[in-house]
Design a protein around this motif. Sequence first.
Motif, PDB file in Angstrom:
ATOM      1  N   ASP A 127       1.118  -1.273  -0.123  1.00 57.81           N
ATOM      2  CA  ASP A 127       0.011  -0.047   0.012  1.00 57.81           C
ATOM      3  C   ASP A 127       0.966   1.256   0.095  1.00 57.81           C
ATOM      4  OD1 ASP A 127      -2.822  -0.550  -0.093  1.00 57.81           O
ATOM      5  OD2 ASP A 127      -2.721  -1.228   2.039  1.00 57.81           O
ATOM      6  N   ILE A 128       0.891   2.142  -0.803  1.00 59.95           N
ATOM      7  CA  ILE A 128       1.488   3.370  -1.080  1.00 59.95           C
ATOM      8  C   ILE A 128       0.425   4.417  -1.052  1.00 59.95           C
ATOM      9  CG2 ILE A 128       3.079   4.915  -2.336  1.00 59.95           C
ATOM     10  CD1 ILE A 128       4.065   2.322  -3.742  1.00 59.95           C
ATOM     11  N   THR A 129       0.653   5.451   0.091  1.00 56.84           N
ATOM     12  CA  THR A 129      -0.273   6.519   0.241  1.00 56.84           C
ATOM     13  C   THR A 129       0.434   7.764   0.232  1.00 56.84           C
ATOM     14  OG1 THR A 129      -1.682   5.190   1.807  1.00 56.84           O
ATOM     15  CG2 THR A 129      -1.854   7.573   1.792  1.00 56.84           C
ATOM     16  N   TYR A 180      -3.947  10.166  -1.922  1.00 58.81           N
ATOM     17  CA  TYR A 180      -3.956   9.290  -3.093  1.00 58.81           C
ATOM     18  C   TYR A 180      -3.462   7.971  -2.526  1.00 58.81           C
ATOM     19  CZ  TYR A 180      -4.110  13.760  -5.431  1.00 58.81           C
ATOM     20  OH  TYR A 180      -4.581  14.953  -5.818  1.00 58.81           O
ATOM     21  N   GLU A 181      -4.049   6.772  -3.058  1.00 62.33           N
ATOM     22  CA  GLU A 181      -3.908   5.611  -2.539  1.00 62.33           C
ATOM     23  C   GLU A 181      -3.322   4.639  -3.687  1.00 62.33           C
ATOM     24  OE1 GLU A 181      -6.408   3.941   0.246  1.00 62.33           O
ATOM     25  OE2 GLU A 181      -6.611   6.008   1.028  1.00 62.33           O
ATOM     26  N   ASN A 182      -2.373   3.963  -3.678  1.00 60.51           N
ATOM     27  CA  ASN A 182      -2.078   2.726  -4.665  1.00 60.51           C
ATOM     28  C   ASN A 182      -1.869   1.533  -4.087  1.00 60.51           C
ATOM     29  OD1 ASN A 182      -0.136   1.301  -6.621  1.00 60.51           O
ATOM     30  ND2 ASN A 182      -1.075   2.825  -7.804  1.00 60.51           N
ATOM     31  N   ARG A 183      -2.532   0.533  -4.374  1.00 60.00           N
ATOM     32  CA  ARG A 183      -2.422  -0.957  -3.616  1.00 60.00           C
ATOM     33  C   ARG A 183      -1.960  -1.720  -4.885  1.00 60.00           C
ATOM     34  NH1 ARG A 183      -6.677  -3.393   0.592  1.00 60.00           N
ATOM     35  NH2 ARG A 183      -5.460  -2.062   1.852  1.00 60.00           N
ATOM     36  N   ASN A 184      -1.070  -2.746  -4.431  1.00 66.32           N
ATOM     37  CA  ASN A 184      -0.761  -3.853  -5.284  1.00 66.32           C
ATOM     38  C   ASN A 184      -0.877  -5.180  -4.153  1.00 66.32           C
ATOM     39  OD1 ASN A 184       0.894  -4.230  -7.899  1.00 66.32           O
ATOM     40  ND2 ASN A 184       1.666  -5.854  -6.591  1.00 66.32           N
ATOM     41  N   ILE A 185      -1.481  -6.226  -5.197  1.00 63.92           N
ATOM     42  CA  ILE A 185      -1.473  -7.345  -4.577  1.00 63.92           C
ATOM     43  C   ILE A 185      -0.784  -8.490  -5.583  1.00 63.92           C
ATOM     44  CG2 ILE A 185      -2.827  -9.330  -3.788  1.00 63.92           C
ATOM     45  CD1 ILE A 185      -5.146  -7.175  -3.371  1.00 63.92           C
ATOM     46  N   GLY A 186       0.111  -9.255  -4.765  1.00 59.96           N
ATOM     47  CA  GLY A 186       1.005 -10.261  -5.684  1.00 59.96           C
ATOM     48  C   GLY A 186       1.019 -11.708  -5.239  1.00 59.96           C
ATOM     49  N   LEU A 187       0.994 -12.470  -5.994  1.00 55.55           N
ATOM     50  CA  LEU A 187       1.280 -13.649  -5.614  1.00 55.55           C
ATOM     51  C   LEU A 187       2.324 -14.557  -6.837  1.00 55.55           C
ATOM     52  CD1 LEU A 187       0.527 -16.612  -4.156  1.00 55.55           C
ATOM     53  CD2 LEU A 187      -1.280 -16.748  -5.760  1.00 55.55           C
ATOM     54  N   LYS A 188       3.360 -15.066  -6.078  1.00 55.62           N
ATOM     55  CA  LYS A 188       4.205 -15.558  -7.080  1.00 55.62           C
ATOM     56  C   LYS A 188       4.520 -17.236  -6.554  1.00 55.62           C
ATOM     57  CE  LYS A 188       8.835 -14.948  -9.091  1.00 55.62           C
ATOM     58  NZ  LYS A 188      10.082 -14.068  -9.161  1.00 55.62           N
ATOM     59  N   VAL A 189       4.451 -18.246  -7.295  1.00 58.49           N
ATOM     60  CA  VAL A 189       4.600 -19.504  -7.032  1.00 58.49           C
ATOM     61  C   VAL A 189       5.491 -20.151  -8.312  1.00 58.49           C
ATOM     62  CG1 VAL A 189       3.685 -21.797  -6.689  1.00 58.49           C
ATOM     63  CG2 VAL A 189       2.544 -19.823  -6.254  1.00 58.49           C
ATOM     64  N   GLN A 190       6.751 -20.649  -7.443  1.00 63.19           N
ATOM     65  CA  GLN A 190       7.691 -21.410  -8.427  1.00 63.19           C
ATOM     66  C   GLN A 190       8.270 -22.740  -7.914  1.00 63.19           C
ATOM     67  OE1 GLN A 190      11.085 -19.397  -9.818  1.00 63.19           O
ATOM     68  NE2 GLN A 190      11.078 -17.857  -7.951  1.00 63.19           N
ATOM     69  N   ASN A 191       8.700 -23.668  -8.544  1.00 64.07           N
ATOM     70  CA  ASN A 191       9.319 -24.647  -8.105  1.00 64.07           C
ATOM     71  C   ASN A 191      10.794 -24.995  -8.748  1.00 64.07           C
ATOM     72  OD1 ASN A 191       9.090 -27.270  -6.330  1.00 64.07           O
ATOM     73  ND2 ASN A 191       9.684 -28.273  -8.512  1.00 64.07           N
ATOM     74  N   HIS A 192      11.535 -25.153  -8.171  1.00 61.71           N
ATOM     75  CA  HIS A 192      13.064 -25.588  -8.654  1.00 61.71           C
ATOM     76  C   HIS A 192      13.034 -27.018  -8.791  1.00 61.71           C
ATOM     77  CE1 HIS A 192      13.865 -21.393  -8.118  1.00 61.71           C
ATOM     78  NE2 HIS A 192      13.147 -21.112  -7.058  1.00 61.71           N
ATOM     79  N   PHE A 193      13.533 -27.648 -10.007  1.00 63.52           N
ATOM     80  CA  PHE A 193      13.847 -28.948  -9.912  1.00 63.52           C
ATOM     81  C   PHE A 193      15.355 -28.884 -10.368  1.00 63.52           C
ATOM     82  CE2 PHE A 193       9.778 -28.089 -11.541  1.00 63.52           C
ATOM     83  CZ  PHE A 193       8.862 -29.071 -11.168  1.00 63.52           C
TER      84      PHE A 193
END
Length: 681
Positions: free
Chosen positions: A288-290, A305-318
């Motif tokens: 959240d940036i205000t 003024y407000e700016n919201r960023n939601i993130g999801l990251k999934v990764q697997n290393h073989f």
Amino acid sequence: MTHKKFIKIIPLFLPALLLGEITVLDSIKIEEKIERKTNSIEIDLEKAEQNQVNSFTDMLKNNSSIEVGGGAINVQRVYLRGIESSNLNISLDGAKQGKNMFQHRSNELGINPDLLKVVDIKTSPDASKGSALAGSIEMTTKDAQDFVKGDKNYGAIFKTGYNTNGNVKHGNVIAYQVFNENVGAYVSISGVNSNNYKDGNGNEEIATAYHDRDYLFKLSMLDTKNHDLKLTINKNENSGDSRWAGTEYRPLASQLEKIVSSTTNYALSHNYNPSNLINLDTNLNLTDITLERKNANNINGNRTYENRNIGLKVQNHFDFDISSFKNRVSIGGEFQKEHGKGSFYINDLKIPDRNITKYSDLDSNNQALFIQNRTEIGSLGIDYGLRYDYYSFETGLGKQTDNTFSPNIGVDYSLTDNSLIYANYGKSSRMSGLIPFTWALNTKIDSSYSNDLNAEKSNRYEIGYKYNKKDTFVNDDYITFDANVFQTKINDFIVSKDTNCSSGKCGSGEGGWTLQDIYNRDDEFKSKGFELKTSYYYDIFSTSLAYTQIDTNNQASDITNTSNINEDQNIRRVGAYDSKKFVWNTEVELTNKLVAAYTLNAMAGTNVLDSSNNENVRGGYTTHDINMKYKLNSQWTLFAAVNNLTDKQYAKATTISTKNQANVYRYEMGRDFRFSVKYEF
């Protein structure tokens, strides 16, 4: 190739390798760096503490690949190899950072550097990192376990200090506890109060005063049945009197208003690694940036003024071997969703815009799939990857979508046990644009995009040679050398067109005018250059040299015959001018308690363009810094430093000039004595 004996002695005195090559926290990190093939820049955080840095930008300044311009902390901008950091992927514990809130507000985050464990600046392409048009900056905070010493499982750290230039007072408190062999937590509170600083001629630089507050809580569960789980909650608040519109050299007091910017991060990361084929990383984050105009000059009072960023990251290393082939395959997906909103008052608008303007929130999202692989065949290493991005971008002008494929490939080959050559090439994309967030909220009624928007795209390459050797001149010494050439090209910048039109040409939004179009620029920005770096370590002594030369095709973007741009857009949010920067760092451990260091920064004069594209030479400069650290005992540590020892009056070429006056700009800080003390128990 490893250097076990070298690793044991270096943590006591390793310098900031001019390009910030190593984060000195433990011998394992050093060993990882020696074996790293791809080109990566890390920041020496132990050295940063000795320099008494108290901001993200201050931490990066002694680095030939990086330039920090702007003078005042609220407008300072970071340029990596000539590219402004709006074009980097910046994260803190996985949470996305950086957002241009208004035209001359920088986009970097605030964080207490003492809390950082690793700062990894990556210039080579990586499919797992989105929106990295010119690279990435990944910051990782310390865990509670990193503070533990000996048999103690809890404790506290108090630190306070004073800087003479700007009458700066700063301090922080850290309290930590490790509850068992796996779980620990800590809380940190820190603050900086600064008055206006003075340049080398004793002139006060108006609107450079600020207050900064940083709060952080982190819970870490490590190595529990193959699981690591970490929760970080961080808030940074920066406030000061600044000018909302324009970039005047020394604005009048009547033109200033109190502006408060705050960034709050929530990051939950999990790793599950029971075998070589299952190494699953998951990161869920919210930023959240205000931005608040506390005493906005209008009848309705404050603006938020407000700016919201939601993130999801999934990764697997073989990780697996096939015959003599060693392989790591990383497969994953990422989702980012951004929403921005602000204040809307008719009286804030220009009079001609009041009957033709509507307010709309800003929404965008990015969905991605990626694969990034590394294969090693004897002395040959091959990195290769592919990223697919789907974007949507929605303003009051409507909704636009695009998708891109971004491949990358890199190779490194060990010529001998001590040397290797490397090369890499890659593409990247994003669809967030160069438009300051607060500009995009007001659009003209019944207007739409003049053309379909394309995602912004970059391609970049680098070719280099690395050499490192132990026992070169005497037993247990260590020498390194790195030479590389690089180039980055960025196309299809997303920019805006406002209603402030004359003779068929319009502005780009500066000054609070309503937007009537958002479109892709049809030009290309290019930065290319080369770097030479070398370092030498022996026993209590270390020294390092670095030189970076950068050539860009930057042009003034607010020239009178350029359609639809009335701000210096390039230097603000695209890239810098040509530069030649040399940094020399040397350090000696005088006793087992006292360490002293010296840094020289030298920058050649640079041609800076005015609003008619005429060249004005911004003078070169050389500065000298010295610092010391004295460890009284296991609990008390003293720090002392003098920055800009000769009280040089100088300005960075990346500092924006007063509008239409290329030879009028803000100077950097003059001589500054710094003192601080740390107590641990």
